[in-house]
Design a protein around this motif. Sequence first.
Motif, short mmCIF file in Angstrom:
data_model
loop_
_atom_site.label_atom_id
_atom_site.label_comp_id
_atom_site.label_asym_id
_atom_site.label_seq_id
_atom_site.Cartn_x
_atom_site.Cartn_y
_atom_site.Cartn_z
N PHE A 88 0.83 -1.20 0.00
CA PHE A 88 0.00 0.00 0.00
C PHE A 88 0.87 1.25 0.00
CE2 PHE A 88 -1.71 3.50 2.48
CZ PHE A 88 -2.84 3.81 1.74
N GLU A 89 1.85 1.29 0.89
CA GLU A 89 2.70 2.47 1.01
C GLU A 89 3.52 2.70 -0.26
OE1 GLU A 89 4.77 1.70 4.67
OE2 GLU A 89 3.11 2.49 5.87
N TRP A 90 3.98 1.63 -0.89
CA TRP A 90 4.75 1.77 -2.13
C TRP A 90 3.88 2.39 -3.22
CZ3 TRP A 90 4.63 0.04 -7.18
CH2 TRP A 90 5.80 0.26 -7.91
N VAL A 91 2.68 1.88 -3.38
CA VAL A 91 1.78 2.45 -4.40
C VAL A 91 1.45 3.90 -4.05
CG1 VAL A 91 -0.54 2.31 -5.41
CG2 VAL A 91 0.81 0.23 -5.10
N ARG A 92 1.13 4.16 -2.80
CA ARG A 92 0.81 5.53 -2.37
C ARG A 92 1.95 6.50 -2.63
NH1 ARG A 92 0.95 6.27 3.80
NH2 ARG A 92 3.14 6.36 3.22
N ASP A 93 3.18 6.07 -2.36
CA ASP A 93 4.33 6.97 -2.42
C ASP A 93 5.04 6.99 -3.76
OD1 ASP A 93 3.75 7.45 0.25
OD2 ASP A 93 5.34 6.12 0.99
N GLU A 94 4.90 5.95 -4.57
CA GLU A 94 5.70 5.84 -5.79
C GLU A 94 4.92 5.99 -7.09
OE1 GLU A 94 8.94 5.77 -5.65
OE2 GLU A 94 8.95 5.59 -3.47
N ILE A 95 3.64 5.74 -7.06
CA ILE A 95 2.85 5.78 -8.30
C ILE A 95 2.11 7.12 -8.40
CG2 ILE A 95 0.94 4.74 -9.58
CD1 ILE A 95 3.38 2.92 -9.47
N CYS A 96 2.37 7.84 -9.47
CA CYS A 96 1.62 9.07 -9.75
C CYS A 96 0.36 8.67 -10.51
CB CYS A 96 2.45 10.02 -10.61
SG CYS A 96 3.93 10.62 -9.82
N HIS A 97 -0.76 8.81 -9.89
CA HIS A 97 -2.01 8.41 -10.52
C HIS A 97 -2.35 9.37 -11.65
CE1 HIS A 97 -2.59 5.41 -7.44
NE2 HIS A 97 -2.16 6.32 -6.59
N SER A 126 -1.87 -3.50 -13.97
CA SER A 126 -0.76 -3.86 -14.86
C SER A 126 -0.43 -2.74 -15.83
CB SER A 126 -1.09 -5.15 -15.62
OG SER A 126 -2.28 -5.02 -16.35
N ASP A 127 -1.43 -1.98 -16.28
CA ASP A 127 -1.17 -0.83 -17.15
C ASP A 127 -0.42 0.26 -16.39
OD1 ASP A 127 -2.60 -2.11 -19.16
OD2 ASP A 127 -4.44 -0.95 -18.82
N VAL A 128 -0.83 0.50 -15.17
CA VAL A 128 -0.18 1.51 -14.34
C VAL A 128 1.29 1.13 -14.12
CG1 VAL A 128 -0.10 2.56 -12.03
CG2 VAL A 128 -2.30 2.22 -13.18
N LEU A 129 1.53 -0.14 -13.82
CA LEU A 129 2.90 -0.59 -13.58
C LEU A 129 3.74 -0.47 -14.84
CD1 LEU A 129 4.79 -1.64 -11.43
CD2 LEU A 129 4.12 -3.95 -12.08
N GLN A 130 3.15 -0.76 -15.99
CA GLN A 130 3.89 -0.63 -17.25
C GLN A 130 4.29 0.82 -17.49
OE1 GLN A 130 3.54 -3.10 -20.23
NE2 GLN A 130 4.59 -1.81 -21.67
N ILE A 131 3.36 1.75 -17.31
CA ILE A 131 3.65 3.17 -17.50
C ILE A 131 4.68 3.63 -16.47
CG2 ILE A 131 2.68 5.50 -17.40
CD1 ILE A 131 1.95 3.87 -19.93
N PHE A 132 4.52 3.19 -15.23
CA PHE A 132 5.46 3.54 -14.17
C PHE A 132 6.87 3.08 -14.54
CE2 PHE A 132 7.80 2.29 -10.33
CZ PHE A 132 7.87 3.51 -9.69
N SER A 133 7.00 1.86 -15.04
CA SER A 133 8.31 1.32 -15.41
C SER A 133 8.95 2.15 -16.51
CB SER A 133 8.18 -0.14 -15.85
OG SER A 133 7.71 -0.92 -14.80
N VAL A 134 8.17 2.53 -17.49
CA VAL A 134 8.69 3.36 -18.59
C VAL A 134 9.12 4.72 -18.06
CG1 VAL A 134 8.05 4.56 -20.72
CG2 VAL A 134 7.40 2.17 -20.40
N ASN A 135 8.28 5.34 -17.24
CA ASN A 135 8.60 6.66 -16.67
C ASN A 135 9.84 6.60 -15.79
OD1 ASN A 135 6.50 7.91 -17.96
ND2 ASN A 135 5.12 7.79 -16.22
#
Length: 86
Positions: free
Chosen positions: A40-49, A63-72
């Motif tokens: 939860f904390e990783w998603v809250r702190d690391e993923i820009c929604h 999975s789409d969010v993680l793909q975009i996150f990885s590219v960014n």
Amino acid sequence: MEEYLKVSEVIDWQHPKIMECAKQISLGCATPIAIAKVCFEWVRDEICHSFDYQMNPLTCRASDVLQIFSVNEKITWQLKSIDSRL
């Protein structure tokens, strides 16, 4: 609780990339509660929604969010690397 843990088209928590990310994030956690907390904390702190930050593309599935996150993250790392050489 089972109702809230079902996989769906949008909630694809069993996607291989999501599972691998969760395993990496939760290394060293001893209990399911500790795993849930660090994930939860990783998603809250690391993923820009995308909606909150007015970003494109607008993502929905985990999975789409993680793909975009990885590219960014890769682009950010490359830019930092370039800046450090200037």
